[in-house]
Write a protein that holds these residues in place. Structure first.
Motif, PDB file in Angstrom:
ATOM      1  N   ILE A  69      44.988  43.150  33.740  1.00 36.49           N
ATOM      2  CA  ILE A  69      45.705  42.071  33.339  1.00 36.49           C
ATOM      3  C   ILE A  69      46.599  42.105  32.247  1.00 36.49           C
ATOM      4  N   GLU A  70      46.282  42.810  31.462  1.00 40.23           N
ATOM      5  CA  GLU A  70      46.980  42.990  30.157  1.00 40.23           C
ATOM      6  C   GLU A  70      48.175  43.907  30.497  1.00 40.23           C
ATOM      7  N   ALA A  71      48.164  44.738  31.269  1.00 36.43           N
ATOM      8  CA  ALA A  71      49.324  45.537  31.644  1.00 36.43           C
ATOM      9  C   ALA A  71      50.383  44.817  32.362  1.00 36.43           C
ATOM     10  N   VAL A  72      49.954  44.091  33.462  1.00 38.02           N
ATOM     11  CA  VAL A  72      50.869  43.244  34.311  1.00 38.02           C
ATOM     12  C   VAL A  72      51.498  42.117  33.234  1.00 38.02           C
ATOM     13  N   SER A  73      50.778  41.449  32.500  1.00 33.83           N
ATOM     14  CA  SER A  73      51.275  40.816  31.554  1.00 33.83           C
ATOM     15  C   SER A  73      52.493  41.219  30.709  1.00 33.83           C
TER      16      SER A  73
END
Length: 226
Positions: free
Chosen positions: A65-69
């Motif tokens: 989630i963090e990387a896509v964000s």
């Protein structure tokens, strides 16, 4: 002779498919978030292309989630290029993640909510249609929300349980209204439908050896179809 009740017919169809194909162990993924990403990427493409895109994301450390964000649209789009419509899907992935972070904070918190309420919220997210939504709920969240696709409509219209022109919600209601709301059953049933349609219930049907041939009015119109 009285016609069989829908629940009886649905369970008989399930049993016939399960005897033929066995457990298919869907959805192939290492994490619930990977299921969510796969459900979005598989729109308008086949699973082989999705696997290539997921492999790229894993290699580049983008499958969180963090990387896509944090990733730019261009960077994300390049890694998911094999899935097709990659610019659109990059926007959809980032939009889903942004909504998730703002509305729930974590995937665990999202799935802790009532799945009926969550379904209404998810469908309202841009780019998350009912099939994608139900795939996320069932396969990532382990919620009893039946997934319908083009295969489902084709197979069950040929079996006389729906009309091929029926919309998504009408077809889904057949399963939601007449089957016990059990995640393993919903999970396996959808996987078996896909397998059946890949092997036999194609646009041009291949009826030889079909486990549902005796129950299919379409097969009587095309005896011995190759």
């Amino acid at each position: 002779m009285a016609a069989k009740q829908p629940q009886t017919r649905l369970l008989e169809i399930y049993d016939s498919l399960y005897r033929r194909y066995g457990a298919l162990n869907w959805w192939p993924a290492d994490s619930p978030f990977e299921v969510c990403v796969g459900a979005i990427l598989t729109q308008n493409t086949n699973w082989n292309n999705v696997e290539k895109a997921l492999a790229n994301m894993k290699r580049e450390g983008l499958l969180s989630i963090e990387a896509v964000s944090a990733a730019s649209h261009d960077v994300l789009a390049e890694q998911i290029r094999p899935s097709g419509f990659f610019n659109v899907k990059s926007v959809r992935l980032k939009g889903f993640v942004e909504w998730l972070l703002q509305r729930h904070g974590t995937l665990e918190a999202m799935f802790a909510a009532s799945w009926e309420t969550l379904r209404g919220e998810l469908i309202a997210v841009r780019g998350i249609g009912p099939e994608t939504c139900d795939s996320i709920l069932l396969y990532a969240g382990e919620k009893p929300s039946f997934v319908v696709d083009a295969y489902t409509r084709r197979l069950f219209s040929r079996l006389g349980l729906v009309d091929e022109k029926d919309d998504y919600h009408h077809v889904r209601s057949l399963f939601m209204n007449h089957l016990p709301h059990e995640v393993p059953l919903f999970n396996e049933y959808h996987a078996l439908i896909v397998e059946q349609c890949k092997r036999h219930c194609r646009k041009r049907p291949s009826c030889d050896g079909c486990p549902l041939r005796d129950a299919c009015s379409h097969a009587t119109l095309t005896p011995g179809a190759p």
